[in-house]
Enzyme design. Structure first.
Site, PDB file in Angstrom:
ATOM      1  N   GLN A 135       0.690  -1.159   0.027  1.00  9.10           N
ATOM      2  CA  GLN A 135      -0.032   0.130  -0.033  1.00  9.10           C
ATOM      3  C   GLN A 135       0.912   1.493   0.102  1.00  9.10           C
ATOM      4  OE1 GLN A 135      -3.464   0.622   0.060  1.00  9.10           O
ATOM      5  NE2 GLN A 135      -2.690   2.411  -0.478  1.00  9.10           N
ATOM      6  N   CYS A 250      -5.744   4.927   2.220  1.00  7.36           N
ATOM      7  CA  CYS A 250      -5.541   3.562   1.454  1.00  7.36           C
ATOM      8  C   CYS A 250      -6.977   2.772   1.234  1.00  7.36           C
ATOM      9  CB  CYS A 250      -4.790   2.572   2.492  1.00  7.36           C
ATOM     10  SG  CYS A 250      -5.802   2.180   3.803  1.00  7.36           S
TER      11      CYS A 250
HETATM   12  N1   CP Z   1      -5.999  -0.614   0.777  1.00  5.16           N
HETATM   13  C1   CP Z   1      -6.367  -1.827   0.523  1.00  5.16           C
HETATM   14  O1   CP Z   1      -5.290  -2.703   0.980  1.00  5.16           O
HETATM   15  O2   CP Z   1      -7.476  -2.477   0.507  1.00  5.16           O
HETATM   16  P1   CP Z   1      -8.251  -3.760   0.296  1.00  5.16           P
HETATM   17  O3   CP Z   1      -8.419  -4.156   1.723  1.00  5.16           O
HETATM   18  O4   CP Z   1      -9.487  -3.608  -0.262  1.00  5.16           O
HETATM   19  O5   CP Z   1      -7.165  -4.750  -0.529  1.00  5.16           O
HETATM   20  N1  NVA Z   2      -5.916  -0.827   8.727  1.00  2.00           N
HETATM   21  C1  NVA Z   2      -6.732  -1.460   7.845  1.00  2.00           C
HETATM   22  C2  NVA Z   2      -6.141  -1.371   6.471  1.00  2.00           C
HETATM   23  C3  NVA Z   2      -7.243  -1.930   5.207  1.00  2.00           C
HETATM   24  C4  NVA Z   2      -6.650  -1.743   3.976  1.00  2.00           C
HETATM   25  C5  NVA Z   2      -6.848  -2.889   8.304  1.00  2.00           C
HETATM   26  O1  NVA Z   2      -5.794  -3.453   8.529  1.00  2.00           O
HETATM   27  O2  NVA Z   2      -7.871  -3.401   8.037  1.00  2.00           O
END
Ligand code: CP
Ligand code: NVA
Length: 297
Positions: A135, A250
């Site tokens: 990411q 993200c």
């Molecule tokens: N940002 C991200 O990792 O998205 P997903 O959880 O959809 O893969």
């Molecule tokens: N911090 C979040 C990011 C998701 C892409 C998680 O770990 O769920």
């Protein structure tokens, strides 16, 4: 088959600044040639194992591999002989005999590292509770696109000091930019190398980038979120930031919680560019991981 020292992509500091800069350069190039993708991965296979949900990570890796001529195999962690059914050593060794690389999304970073240590092919961290390096590569690429050089920038993080926040901090040290974390006081002790503050406006002072993430990461469902309310990203914070400041996330986004709707709908928000850049960054990461095979980069 890969060499005896596979190029794992598990955590940014393990890869190192020079290699990461080369990967970023390659990611920009992959975006430039997106309609004529080089067939680097012809005949190669990537296994993807998910112990948590995903939209962007799954699709971007799948499309990246396929556009570059390769194949993917997607598995839910519960469907394979993991979770105590088979040793990590045997799993790592057996996967190494079938595919050319493995991408895993799981909670426990130590288990991912152990699996990787038993493999002879590259393992890629598709998110753990510790970090989310793929990411942040897409995020760094997006900053370079929007603002130019990363060096000397200031990034203000808001909300929960989580896996994504930690990886931003790792990147700051490697790419020589500053960070301020506006997070609840009980998380300040975890932030040793950068400013940690409860003053949201102070964190935004002269910032180039304001960034946040969900207050409830996967696996933390049901936890209270009241303590994060003072750290919601609102339009007001941008008055303290640089004029060109951008908003990053993200995704998935929870509108009205960690970020206000006006910020998301403003020209400051680059969240969809970030999402798209996952695709280009994954290609560059895969090319780096597979550079010791028949991939010519
Ligand atoms: N940002 C991200 O990792 O998205 P997903 O959880 O959809 O893969
Ligand atoms: N911090 C979040 C990011 C998701 C892409 C998680 O770990 O769920």
């Amino acid at each position: 088959m890969a060499s005896t020292s596979p190029a794992h992509f598990l955590d940014l500091p393990d890869v190192g600044a020079d290699e990461l800069k080369a990967i970023l350069k390659s990611a920009h190039e992959m975006k430039r040639v997106k309609f004529t993708p080089p067939q680097h991965f012809s005949g190669m296979s990537l296994a993807m194992i998910f112990d948590k949900k995903s939209t962007r990570t799954r699709i971007s890796f799948e499309v990246a591999m396929k556009q570059l001529g390769g194949h993917t195999i997607v598995m839910n962690a519960e469907e394979i002989q993991l979770s105590g059914a088979e040793s990590l050593e045997d799993t790592g060794k057996v996967l190494s005999r079938f595919v050319d690389a493995v991408m895993i999304r799981m909670s426990n970073h130590d288990i991912l590292s152990e699996l990787a240590s038993h493999s002879t092919i590259p393992f890629i961290n598709g998110l753990t509770d510790h970090s989310h390096p793929c990411q942040i590569m897409a995020d760094l690429m997006t900053v370079e696109e929007k603002l130019g050089d990363l060096s000397g920038r200031k990034v203000a993080w808001y909300g929960d000091y989580n896996n994504v926040a930690r990886t931003w901090g790792q990147a700051a040290k490697l790419f020589d930019f500053d960070m301020a974390f506006a997070v609840p006081e009980d998380q300040h002790a975890d932030i040793t190398d950068f400013t940690a503050t409860c003053n949201a406006k102070l964190a935004a002072q002269d910032a180039d980038i304001l960034v946040t993430d969900t207050w409830v990461s996967m696996g933390q469902e049901g936890k209270g979120t009241e303590k994060f309310e003072p750290f919601k990203v609102t339009g007001d914070l941008f008055s303290a930031a640089k004029d060109h400041a951008i908003f990053m996330h993200c995704m998935p986004v929870h509108r009205g919680h960690e970020v206000s709707d006006d910020v998301l709908s403003s020209a400051k928000s680059v969240i969809y560019d970030e999402a798209e850049n996952r695709l280009h960054a994954q290609k560059a990461i895969l090319m780096w991981c597979l550079k010791d095979t028949n991939v010519k980069v």
